[in-house]
Motif scaffolding. Structure first.
Motif, short mmCIF file in Angstrom:
data_model
loop_
_atom_site.label_atom_id
_atom_site.label_comp_id
_atom_site.label_asym_id
_atom_site.label_seq_id
_atom_site.Cartn_x
_atom_site.Cartn_y
_atom_site.Cartn_z
N PRO A 151 -11.51 -10.99 -3.44
CA PRO A 151 -10.39 -10.06 -3.35
C PRO A 151 -10.83 -8.60 -3.28
O PRO A 151 -11.87 -8.23 -3.81
CB PRO A 151 -9.61 -10.33 -4.64
CG PRO A 151 -10.60 -10.96 -5.56
CD PRO A 151 -11.54 -11.73 -4.71
N ASP A 152 -9.97 -7.80 -2.63
CA ASP A 152 -10.13 -6.35 -2.67
C ASP A 152 -9.83 -5.92 -4.10
O ASP A 152 -8.87 -6.38 -4.71
CB ASP A 152 -9.13 -5.71 -1.70
CG ASP A 152 -9.29 -4.21 -1.62
OD1 ASP A 152 -9.84 -3.74 -0.62
OD2 ASP A 152 -8.89 -3.50 -2.57
N LEU A 153 -10.65 -5.02 -4.65
CA LEU A 153 -10.51 -4.70 -6.07
C LEU A 153 -9.73 -3.41 -6.36
O LEU A 153 -9.69 -2.95 -7.49
CB LEU A 153 -11.90 -4.61 -6.72
CG LEU A 153 -12.74 -5.90 -6.64
CD1 LEU A 153 -14.08 -5.70 -7.33
CD2 LEU A 153 -12.01 -7.07 -7.27
N SER A 154 -9.07 -2.86 -5.33
CA SER A 154 -8.40 -1.56 -5.49
C SER A 154 -7.46 -1.48 -6.70
O SER A 154 -7.42 -0.48 -7.39
CB SER A 154 -7.59 -1.24 -4.24
OG SER A 154 -8.44 -1.13 -3.14
N GLN A 155 -6.70 -2.56 -6.93
CA GLN A 155 -5.70 -2.49 -8.01
C GLN A 155 -6.05 -3.40 -9.18
O GLN A 155 -5.21 -3.68 -10.03
CB GLN A 155 -4.32 -2.86 -7.44
CG GLN A 155 -3.72 -1.79 -6.55
CD GLN A 155 -3.35 -0.54 -7.33
OE1 GLN A 155 -2.34 -0.48 -8.01
NE2 GLN A 155 -4.20 0.47 -7.26
N ASP A 194 0.82 -1.22 0.00
CA ASP A 194 0.00 0.00 0.00
C ASP A 194 0.85 1.27 0.00
O ASP A 194 0.45 2.29 -0.55
CB ASP A 194 -0.95 0.01 1.20
CG ASP A 194 -2.06 -1.03 1.03
OD1 ASP A 194 -2.32 -1.43 -0.11
OD2 ASP A 194 -2.66 -1.43 2.05
N SER A 195 2.04 1.20 0.62
CA SER A 195 2.87 2.40 0.62
C SER A 195 3.30 2.73 -0.81
O SER A 195 3.44 3.89 -1.17
CB SER A 195 4.09 2.24 1.55
OG SER A 195 5.09 1.45 0.96
N TYR A 223 -8.88 1.35 -1.62
CA TYR A 223 -8.39 2.66 -2.07
C TYR A 223 -9.55 3.62 -2.35
O TYR A 223 -9.33 4.79 -2.62
CB TYR A 223 -7.50 2.52 -3.31
CG TYR A 223 -6.19 1.77 -3.05
CD1 TYR A 223 -5.88 1.27 -1.78
CD2 TYR A 223 -5.27 1.56 -4.07
CE1 TYR A 223 -4.71 0.58 -1.54
CE2 TYR A 223 -4.09 0.86 -3.83
CZ TYR A 223 -3.82 0.38 -2.57
OH TYR A 223 -2.65 -0.31 -2.36
N GLY A 224 -10.77 3.11 -2.31
CA GLY A 224 -11.93 3.98 -2.45
C GLY A 224 -12.70 4.06 -1.14
O GLY A 224 -13.85 4.52 -1.10
N GLN A 225 -12.09 3.55 -0.08
CA GLN A 225 -12.70 3.55 1.26
C GLN A 225 -14.07 2.85 1.26
O GLN A 225 -14.99 3.26 1.95
CB GLN A 225 -12.84 4.97 1.83
CG GLN A 225 -11.54 5.58 2.36
CD GLN A 225 -10.67 6.12 1.23
OE1 GLN A 225 -11.17 6.75 0.31
NE2 GLN A 225 -9.37 5.85 1.29
#
Lengths: 416, 292
Positions: B204-208, A74-75, B183-185
């Motif tokens: 999975p978290d879809l942030s990336q 994340d960093s 990343y979108g809270q």
């Protein structure tokens, strides 16, 4: 102590104490480079610039990067890529730069091989250059782990595992390198140290040695011609600039390098902003997961050829396992270029295409390395495995044959 | 001339290598699969040509759906908090406010008729198996009745302002019950332990994902996960093309937030570098004219 007279200007004050005039002459305006060169002679300056770009962008990244397996991903992908102003720019420059620097290193290296710039007094330039190649490889490998993505993790896992094949100490060595029985937080923190401290320091030292090693044997030229640099330098200084075979490093040589650099940077920035996938593998945007192996694991492109030599031996030969054979071949592949100056037994210092036998060897080697690189990425199944085996064998045979080929060439050209 | 020849040789060798390790290797490792189908043409249980009756649809929805589903926009709040709903059903039942706007009409009708076959999840919920999907099949309804329900859902669907607002709303409604977007809270509305039990693995978290999977892959995957990842427990959700584009747009806004800045900066940097290169060339010409 020398006598100091009152300085008339600030410049003179410094000159008295540091010998600026003399230093500039020795390093720049009277450091002589052959005139008969092409743009391939600019690769050294390109590499110096690229290293500086990597160093500076790396320093910026270091301000926000967190070497911790829970925070690293994340960093990089959130803090640096999204929160920090222009953090994404430094990350892109650093990641793409790390890939492109290897492209230039390979061009630089094979320019040296093509023009025979590793023999007759230039052995130490070559060896210090190869040392830099190894250090850059270690720097690239350790840096690739830091974003803590899936490919960071699994490439590190596979590559560190290789050391396990070394007889007797293998198993302990792997644990010693990883700092744990598997790739873990301790592996990340030690690779971080290597990447930002130890290896960069070693690189800086090796660059100094590499530059210094150039000083006495001088830079090679397009025809491999040997001439008296002092005589040509005197000619230049006496005003016969057109007749002299040399030019000063500054401004003449560098003016050409800046021109080459300008167009190279255009290419580099295009990749950085618009075409970065090849250097920032999509798989690495999944966070590292030690329980989930990716379908395909491959190193960065610049390691593919030696990785394929490692994988090429996939079956037992004469009671020695494929794994051991691969490891031996891999070790040879990484060390063999160091002894180029002694494997090439022909005294000719000429561009490869003017050498009757060596030219075939050279282009054969290039073709083989391209095949190894491409197949190093493809899954090693079916026919691919055999292509890998044949091209790995070809690589070894080429280097076994080199002394004989060049000896025969020496005989043919009669010691010229 | 000679220098251009050298450049051509290097460009050719680099080009061949690049082709091998990028487009070619990619093609070998990720073979092309069948194109996304936004008409969901494999679903034929309901005759979607029938014109639905909104008033009758409302009656049917109020009698059959709102015991489990919230429809906030039509004044039917959720029956219990998310955690309790998740514990009861395995996953939080979707609020149907946006269903008419986001889901393809044919998919929606056939989903009501038989959810499992519409979602392509018969490997997870085989006929006669021990597991059953929380929502029953409404195959006892007539085609007309189902189309009435669809018409009603379409009629109550709110107008959402195009752009970021619609993108986020679509993502939350289509993906947000199982997937988080750190990343979108956004946190998945179904608690993580519950969803893990329900799906067999934590979604999975879809942030990336816009970077790790890329737009092309997501385009095919969301349309029908089984085509690209056979056996996955992720259902085919039946988004129409517009809603799917909104979902992917949201993933890009969140996962690659600096894209616009990157592209604008890129152009400027390249113009600047080009000027530098031209000046360097002119300077080189001047300097070397003295020595040649």
């Amino acid at each position: 102590m020398a006598e100091f007279k009152q300085a008339d200007s600030l410049y003179e004050w410094f000159d008295q104490r540091l010998g600026i005039d003399k230093f500039v002459k020795v390093m720049m305006t009277e450091y002589w480079i052959p005139k008969n060169i092409n743009f391939l002679w600019a690769m050294g300056v390109l590499l110096t610039v690229m290293f500086t770009i990597l160093l500076v962008s790396g320093i910026f990244l270091l301000m926000y990067y967190k070497p911790d397996m829970n925070m690293a991903f994340d960093s990089v992908n959130y803090t640096i890529m999204q929160e920090v102003g222009y953090g994404w720019l430094f990350r892109h420059i650093h990641a793409v730069g790390a890939s492109v620097v290897f492209l230039i290193i390979y061009i630089h290296m094979f320019t040296g091989i093509y023009y025979g710039s590793y023999k007759k007094g230039r052995e130490l330039i070559w060896i210090s250059g190869m040392l830099l190649f190894v250090l850059f490889s270690a720097e690239g490998f350790s840096g690739y782990m830091l974003p803590w993505g899936q490919m960071s993790y699994w490439a590190a896992y596979v590559i560190t595992e290789i050391f396990g094949g070394i007889p007797v100490i293998g198993g302990d060595l792997v644990v010693w390198i990883r700092g744990n029985f598997y790739v873990s937080d301790s592996t990340l923190t030690r690779f971080f140290m290597l990447h930002v401290l130890l290896i960069p320091m070693a690189i800086l030292g090796a660059i100094v040695v590499h530059f210094y090693a150039l000083r006495f044997p001088h830079v090679n030229n397009e025809e491999g011609e040997f001439f008296d640099f002092d005589k040509e330098a005197d000619k230049y200084l006496a005003g016969d600039k057109k007749g002299s075979k040399v030019v000063p490093f500054w401004p003449v040589f560098l003016s050409k390098d800046f021109f080459v650099l300008g167009f190279f940077l255009l290419f580099f920035f295009y990749l950085t902003f618009f075409h970065y996938d090849f250097a920032m593998d999509p798989v690495n945007f999944d966070k590292a997961d030690g329980l989930k192996t990716p379908a395909h694991i491959y190193p960065e492109w610049y390691f593919l050829w030696s990785y394929e030599v490692l994988r090429g031996f996939f079956f037992e030969i004469a009671g020695v396992s494929g794994k051991s054979l691969g490891l031996i071949a891999f070790a040879i592949a990484n060390a063999i270029f160091f002894v180029m100056p002694w494997l090439d037994r022909s005294p000719m210092v000429k561009p490869a295409n003017q050498r009757p036998y060596f030219k075939y060897w050279f282009w054969f080697l290039i073709a083989d390395l391209i095949v190894l690189t491409v197949y190093g990425k493809l899954p090693p199944t079916g026919a691919n495995a055999w292509v890998g085996f044949v091209s790995s064998m070809t690589f070894l045979v080429l280097f076994i044959a080199l002394p004989f080929i060049t000896k025969a060439e020496a005989k043919k050209v009669g010691g010229k | 001339m000679k220098e251009l020849k050298i450049l051509a040789v290097i460009a050719t060798l680099v080009g061949i290598t690049y082709y091998g390790i990028e487009p070619y290797a990619h093609h070998v490792m990720h073979p092309e699969v069948k194109a996304a189908d936004f008409t969901f043409s494999d679903l034929k249980n309901v005759d979607t040509k029938l014109a639905g009756n909104v008033t009758n649809g409302q009656v049917l929805v109020e009698a059959n759906c709102i015991a489990c589903h919230a429809i906030e926009k039509a004044g039917h709040p959720a029956m219990m908090p998310n955690a309790d709903a998740a514990a009861s059903y395995g996953v939080v039942p979707p609020d149907l406010s946006h269903a008419g706007r986001m889901y393809d009409k044919n998919y929606l009708a056939n989903f009501i008729f038989d959810p499992v076959s519409a979602m392509h999840l018969s490997h997870k919920y085989p006929v006669g198996g021990t597991k059953t999907f929380p929502m029953p099949s409404y195959n006892w309804m007539t085609g007309q009745e189902i189309m009435d329900v669809v018409a009603y859902l379409q009629s109550i669907s709110p107008k959402v302002k195009e752009g970021s607002e619609a993108n986020k709303a679509s993502f939350e409604a289509a993906c947000g019950r199982c997937h988080s977007m750190k990343y979108g809270q956004l946190e998945a509305t179904t608690p993580v332990d519950t969803i893990k039990t329900y799906m067999g693995a934590t979604p999975p978290d879809l942030s990336q994902y816009i970077k790790s999977r890329g737009e092309h892959y997501l385009h095919g995957f969301i349309n029908d996960p089984q085509v690209l990842l056979a056996g996955t427990s992720m259902p085919r959700v039946g988004l129409n093309e517009k809603a799917q584009e909104e979902v992917i747009a949201y993933m890009e806004e969140t996962g690659d937030r600096k894209k616009a800045e990157r592209e604008a900066t890129g152009i400027n940097v390249m113009i600047y570098t080009f000027i530098f290169a031209m000046l360097a060339y002119l300077w080189k010409r001047k300097i070397w004219s003295e020595v040649h």
